[in-house]
Write an enzyme that holds these catalytic residues in place. Sequence first.
Site, PDB file in Angstrom:
ATOM      1  N   HIS A  50       0.834  -1.197   0.000  1.00  0.00           N
ATOM      2  CA  HIS A  50       0.000   0.000   0.000  1.00  0.00           C
ATOM      3  C   HIS A  50       0.876   1.257   0.000  1.00  0.00           C
ATOM      4  CE1 HIS A  50      -3.883   2.026   1.034  1.00  0.00           C
ATOM      5  NE2 HIS A  50      -3.039   2.952   1.459  1.00  0.00           N
ATOM      6  N   ASP A  54       1.165   4.068  -2.860  1.00  0.00           N
ATOM      7  CA  ASP A  54       0.954   5.477  -2.518  1.00  0.00           C
ATOM      8  C   ASP A  54       2.097   6.329  -3.071  1.00  0.00           C
ATOM      9  OD1 ASP A  54      -1.416   5.131  -1.141  1.00  0.00           O
ATOM     10  OD2 ASP A  54      -0.513   5.267   0.858  1.00  0.00           O
ATOM     11  N   HIS A  77       1.932  10.452   2.620  1.00  0.00           N
ATOM     12  CA  HIS A  77       1.581  11.439   1.610  1.00  0.00           C
ATOM     13  C   HIS A  77       2.245  12.796   1.881  1.00  0.00           C
ATOM     14  CE1 HIS A  77      -1.100   8.930  -0.665  1.00  0.00           C
ATOM     15  NE2 HIS A  77      -1.734   8.569   0.443  1.00  0.00           N
TER      16      HIS A  77
END
Length: 107
Positions: A50, A54, A77
């Site tokens: 994941h 991302d 992020h």
Amino acid sequence: MSYFALYEEISYLIDKGLIKGGSIDNAVVIKEDAIISKGGLFFPDEMVRHKALDLIGDLSLVGIHFLAHVIALRSGHGSNYAFCKKLFHHISEEIHDDTKMLDMRTS
């Protein structure tokens, strides 16, 4: 799509009723050594996968094709965005410098 969160980071939001769209149906919550999720994990390294996806998605938003070997430690992020911003400026400067060099050669 699944979202990952540490229970300690979202418990306040849960207590205040501020998490409206999130549930065990679409999220994975980690509390101490337990993973709380309706369907469990699809892969033993799902959280790493994941994070990698991302990062790839965030890097694609730079909008300029580039070839790179990226090593990310504890990325998210926010740090991905900061890195992409610096990367974009660096690549943009190089493209601008290369364009200047081409203009000088053709004139």
